[in-house]
Write an enzyme that holds these catalytic residues in place. Structure first.
Site, PDB file in Angstrom:
ATOM      1  N   GLU A 185      33.868  12.001  18.879  1.00 28.09           N
ATOM      2  CA  GLU A 185      33.854  13.319  18.242  1.00 28.09           C
ATOM      3  C   GLU A 185      33.940  14.421  19.299  1.00 28.09           C
ATOM      4  O   GLU A 185      34.080  14.158  20.484  1.00 28.09           O
ATOM      5  CB  GLU A 185      32.615  13.479  17.352  1.00 28.09           C
ATOM      6  CG  GLU A 185      32.903  13.330  15.859  1.00 28.09           C
ATOM      7  CD  GLU A 185      33.862  14.369  15.309  1.00 28.09           C
ATOM      8  OE1 GLU A 185      34.033  15.432  15.954  1.00 28.09           O
ATOM      9  OE2 GLU A 185      34.460  14.131  14.251  1.00 28.09           O
TER      10      GLU A 185
ATOM     11  N   ASP B  31       0.838  -1.201   0.000  1.00 21.67           N
ATOM     12  CA  ASP B  31       0.000   0.000   0.000  1.00 21.67           C
ATOM     13  C   ASP B  31       0.876   1.255   0.000  1.00 21.67           C
ATOM     14  O   ASP B  31       1.445   1.615   1.025  1.00 21.67           O
ATOM     15  CB  ASP B  31      -0.921  -0.019   1.227  1.00 21.67           C
ATOM     16  CG  ASP B  31      -1.773   1.240   1.349  1.00 21.67           C
ATOM     17  OD1 ASP B  31      -1.779   2.061   0.404  1.00 21.67           O
ATOM     18  OD2 ASP B  31      -2.436   1.403   2.388  1.00 21.67           O
TER      19      ASP B  31
ATOM     20  N   GLU C  68      31.979   9.185  15.519  1.00 21.05           N
ATOM     21  CA  GLU C  68      32.033   9.132  14.058  1.00 21.05           C
ATOM     22  C   GLU C  68      32.618   7.802  13.625  1.00 21.05           C
ATOM     23  O   GLU C  68      33.573   7.298  14.237  1.00 21.05           O
ATOM     24  CB  GLU C  68      32.887  10.276  13.510  1.00 21.05           C
ATOM     25  CG  GLU C  68      33.029  10.281  11.977  1.00 21.05           C
ATOM     26  CD  GLU C  68      33.826  11.478  11.480  1.00 21.05           C
ATOM     27  OE1 GLU C  68      33.539  12.606  11.943  1.00 21.05           O
ATOM     28  OE2 GLU C  68      34.746  11.302  10.661  1.00 21.05           O
TER      29      GLU C  68
ATOM     30  N   HIS D  99      30.244  15.430   6.594  1.00 26.50           N
ATOM     31  CA  HIS D  99      31.160  15.894   5.555  1.00 26.50           C
ATOM     32  C   HIS D  99      31.204  14.833   4.460  1.00 26.50           C
ATOM     33  O   HIS D  99      31.417  13.647   4.748  1.00 26.50           O
ATOM     34  CB  HIS D  99      32.550  16.125   6.122  1.00 26.50           C
ATOM     35  CG  HIS D  99      32.560  17.016   7.330  1.00 26.50           C
ATOM     36  ND1 HIS D  99      33.526  16.924   8.321  1.00 26.50           N
ATOM     37  CD2 HIS D  99      31.720  18.005   7.722  1.00 26.50           C
ATOM     38  CE1 HIS D  99      33.287  17.825   9.254  1.00 26.50           C
ATOM     39  NE2 HIS D  99      32.189  18.481   8.926  1.00 26.50           N
TER      40      HIS D  99
ATOM     41  N   ARG E 291      38.746  24.559   7.513  1.00 28.79           N
ATOM     42  CA  ARG E 291      37.568  23.734   7.800  1.00 28.79           C
ATOM     43  C   ARG E 291      36.303  24.551   8.054  1.00 28.79           C
ATOM     44  O   ARG E 291      35.243  23.984   8.270  1.00 28.79           O
ATOM     45  CB  ARG E 291      37.863  22.799   8.977  1.00 28.79           C
ATOM     46  CG  ARG E 291      38.886  21.742   8.648  1.00 28.79           C
ATOM     47  CD  ARG E 291      39.320  20.933   9.855  1.00 28.79           C
ATOM     48  NE  ARG E 291      40.352  19.956   9.496  1.00 28.79           N
ATOM     49  CZ  ARG E 291      40.129  18.673   9.261  1.00 28.79           C
ATOM     50  NH1 ARG E 291      38.899  18.194   9.344  1.00 28.79           N
ATOM     51  NH2 ARG E 291      41.110  17.860   8.945  1.00 28.79           N
TER      52      ARG E 291
ATOM     53  N   GLU F 205      35.566  17.958  -0.665  1.00 36.61           N
ATOM     54  CA  GLU F 205      34.803  17.603   0.535  1.00 36.61           C
ATOM     55  C   GLU F 205      33.770  18.697   0.805  1.00 36.61           C
ATOM     56  O   GLU F 205      34.124  19.820   1.154  1.00 36.61           O
ATOM     57  CB  GLU F 205      35.738  17.457   1.732  1.00 36.61           C
ATOM     58  CG  GLU F 205      35.034  17.147   3.041  1.00 36.61           C
ATOM     59  CD  GLU F 205      35.958  17.261   4.246  1.00 36.61           C
ATOM     60  OE1 GLU F 205      35.470  17.041   5.375  1.00 36.61           O
ATOM     61  OE2 GLU F 205      37.145  17.584   4.074  1.00 36.61           O
TER      62      GLU F 205
ATOM     63  N   ARG G 108      31.264  20.110   3.197  1.00 40.99           N
ATOM     64  CA  ARG G 108      31.181  19.963   4.649  1.00 40.99           C
ATOM     65  C   ARG G 108      29.848  20.398   5.244  1.00 40.99           C
ATOM     66  O   ARG G 108      29.587  20.198   6.427  1.00 40.99           O
ATOM     67  CB  ARG G 108      32.314  20.769   5.294  1.00 40.99           C
ATOM     68  CG  ARG G 108      33.682  20.244   4.936  1.00 40.99           C
ATOM     69  CD  ARG G 108      34.812  21.121   5.474  1.00 40.99           C
ATOM     70  NE  ARG G 108      34.805  21.223   6.912  1.00 40.99           N
ATOM     71  CZ  ARG G 108      35.299  20.311   7.751  1.00 40.99           C
ATOM     72  NH1 ARG G 108      35.829  19.201   7.272  1.00 40.99           N
ATOM     73  NH2 ARG G 108      35.280  20.504   9.056  1.00 40.99           N
TER      74      ARG G 108
ATOM     75  N   GLU H 272      31.080  11.189   5.967  1.00 42.58           N
ATOM     76  CA  GLU H 272      31.537  11.029   7.349  1.00 42.58           C
ATOM     77  C   GLU H 272      30.345  11.350   8.258  1.00 42.58           C
ATOM     78  O   GLU H 272      30.150  12.484   8.678  1.00 42.58           O
ATOM     79  CB  GLU H 272      32.693  11.975   7.658  1.00 42.58           C
ATOM     80  CG  GLU H 272      33.916  11.775   6.772  1.00 42.58           C
ATOM     81  CD  GLU H 272      34.990  12.820   7.031  1.00 42.58           C
ATOM     82  OE1 GLU H 272      34.840  13.622   7.984  1.00 42.58           O
ATOM     83  OE2 GLU H 272      35.976  12.858   6.285  1.00 42.58           O
TER      84      GLU H 272
ATOM     85  N   GLU I  68      28.412  11.641  11.416  1.00 39.57           N
ATOM     86  CA  GLU I  68      28.550  11.718  12.868  1.00 39.57           C
ATOM     87  C   GLU I  68      27.221  11.353  13.532  1.00 39.57           C
ATOM     88  O   GLU I  68      26.160  11.385  12.889  1.00 39.57           O
ATOM     89  CB  GLU I  68      28.993  13.119  13.277  1.00 39.57           C
ATOM     90  CG  GLU I  68      30.355  13.504  12.707  1.00 39.57           C
ATOM     91  CD  GLU I  68      30.702  14.967  12.887  1.00 39.57           C
ATOM     92  OE1 GLU I  68      31.864  15.329  12.664  1.00 39.57           O
ATOM     93  OE2 GLU I  68      29.799  15.759  13.242  1.00 39.57           O
TER      94      GLU I  68
END
Length: 470
Positions: free
Chosen positions: A212, A51, A220, A269, A339, A358, A360, A130, A132
């Protein structure tokens, strides 16, 4: 793996039940089970009916019948059920037309991979998230018309240094000091190892696990990069395994982006690279060892980032993490090591095969099929249209003067803002019929009605603290 291989696998493992799984529109695994005798080679074409009107964001009740058609390449034995159970992830199909369902997230991911190949830019897109998460000991919450509360508890919570634990042995990570103390400060090493070994038993390669930054069990576990669809499937197994390993050890896991006030939130990330003929396309002689195509890919993500956030940061809670002036990567810029930028170019290895970008900003509350597909479409749009990402931001953002900081664009400040950006910027997603207009419209409608408005209409407990005596 062929259907015949799957049936042999079930026999070899003594499977008694087949568990059929698929993703609902917002991003939660759904399932139903059938006896093993119901699995035949023809089942991989005929599918199983269910359904669709009861699945969030899918069919109306007058057109509810749907089929889930298992993908033989996804066969796994479940590591948690009491009885031996074969798990198959399925694709959703209209029972009348036999066409793939436009709102099936897995279908969108498959179309994204096909579109990549059709462009000639590459033949595989690798993703490495990555993700977390927090490990808690207790969580209570309630939201009614006349009251609301939540309460978190953790043996690691710094707020429990004075609690009577008979005995309280201390060793509780201070706020923002959870990265990477050894036990006894880190109390979840063995639990995370159990999670890693369970993932590995399913063929899901992991690269590292650690505590972390935040107090109260923030952790992580990193998976090794895989092609888009395979990684989206793995992300669902990842969440399932972590939650169930925690549960059987009397803990609970959440991927909620910001469960704790004034401590680090939970991000995802995401590393992205494109390969063609087994050669990396993002390695070159430009900034930070990138190719020109990789710089254009960065340009695509930055140009479409506000719309992307509707899929990569799809909850109202996501924007409790994405607040300017703190550590979360809200600044829509790129850098080789900074970062605080939305896009970073990792420099851990000089090998061309390790060259990737990457992103983030995303968080693990997302639907991986939709988030990875949207990211890939932004990357491809950047390459196709040669979108210049501008100059890199290698300065410390926190030390920039206000007038210079004001020139750096920022991620949306709320889910409502992100959805508004998606309304205005969606053409790149519609290429190749990867995201259909129907799917995008339903996403915006569902999120606005069931999440944005629901949160907006409710008094917040802190408002009583601020305003009750006015």
């Amino acid at each position: 793996m062929t259907p015949k291989d799957v049936i042999n696998m079930a026999k070899e493992n003594g499977a008694k039940v087949v568990d059929l799984r698929f993703m609902d529109f917002p991003g939660v695994w759904q399932h139903f089970s059938v006896p093993i005798r119901e699995l035949e080679e023809s089942s991989f074409e005929d599918g199983y009916g269910f359904d669709g009107s009861s699945i969030r964001g899918w069919q109306p009740i007058h057109a509810s019948d749907m089929l889930v058609v298992p993908d033989p390449n996804t066969a796994q034995m479940d590591p948690f059920y009491e009885e031996s159970t074969l798990v198959l992830i399925g694709n959703i199909v209209d029972p009348v037309t036999r066409e793939p369902y436009t709102r099936d997230p897995r279908n969108i991911a498959q179309k994204a991979e096909a579109y990549l190949k059709s462009t000639g830019i590459g033949d595989v897109a690798h993703f490495g998230p990555e993700a977390e998460f927090f490990i808690f000991d207790d969580i209570r919450f309630e939201s009614t018309r006349f009251g609301a509360f939540y309460e978190i508890d953790s043996v690691e919570g710094i707020w429990n240094t004075g609690r009577e634990e008979i005995p309280n042995l201390g060793y509780k990570p201070r706020h923002k000091e959870g990265y990477f103390p050894v036990p006894p400060m880190d109390k979840f090493q063995d639990l995370r190892t159990e999670m890693v070994l369970t993932l590995e038993s399913l063929g899901i390669e992991t690269e590292a696990q650690h505590h972390e930054v935040a107090t109260a069990g923030q952790s992580e576990i990193d998976m090794r990069f895989k092609p888009l669809l395979q990684m989206a499937d793995q992300l669902m197994w990842f969440k399932y395994v972590l939650k169930n390993v925690a549960y059987r050890n009397n803990h609970t896991v959440t991927f909620m982006p910001k469960p704790i006030f004034e401590d680090n939130g939970t991000g995802m990330h995401t590393h992205i690279s494109i390969w063609k003929d087994d050669q990396p396309q993002f390695a070159g002689d430009k900034y930070a060892g990138l190719s020109q195509e990789a710089l254009y890919a960065i340009g695509g993500i930055l140009h479409h980032a506000r719309a992307l956030c509707a899929f990569t940061n799809p909850t109202t809670n996501s924007y409790k993490r994405l607040v300017p002036g703190f550590e979360a990567p809200v600044n829509l810029a790129y850098s080789s090591r900074n970062r605080s930028a939305a896009i970073r170019i990792p420099l851990y290895s000089t090998s061309p095969k390790a060259k990737r970008i990457e992103f983030r900003t995303p968080d693990p509350s997302c639907n991986g099929y939709l988030a990875f597909s949207a990211m890939l479409m932004a990357v491809l749009d950047g390459i196709q249209n040669k979108i210049d990402p501008g100059d890199p931001l290698d300065k410390n953002i926190y030390n920039l003067p206000p007038e210079e900081l004001a020139e750096i664009p920022s991620a949306p400040g709320s889910l409502e803002d992100a959805l508004a950006s998606l309304k205005e910027d969606q053409e790149f997603l519609l290429k190749g019929d990867v995201f259909t207009q129907d799917a995008i419209d339903m996403w915006i409608e569902y999120k606005t009605k069931n999440e944005v408005n629901d949160v907006k209409l409710r008094p917040h407990p802190h408002e009583f603290f601020l305003y009750f005596d006015i």
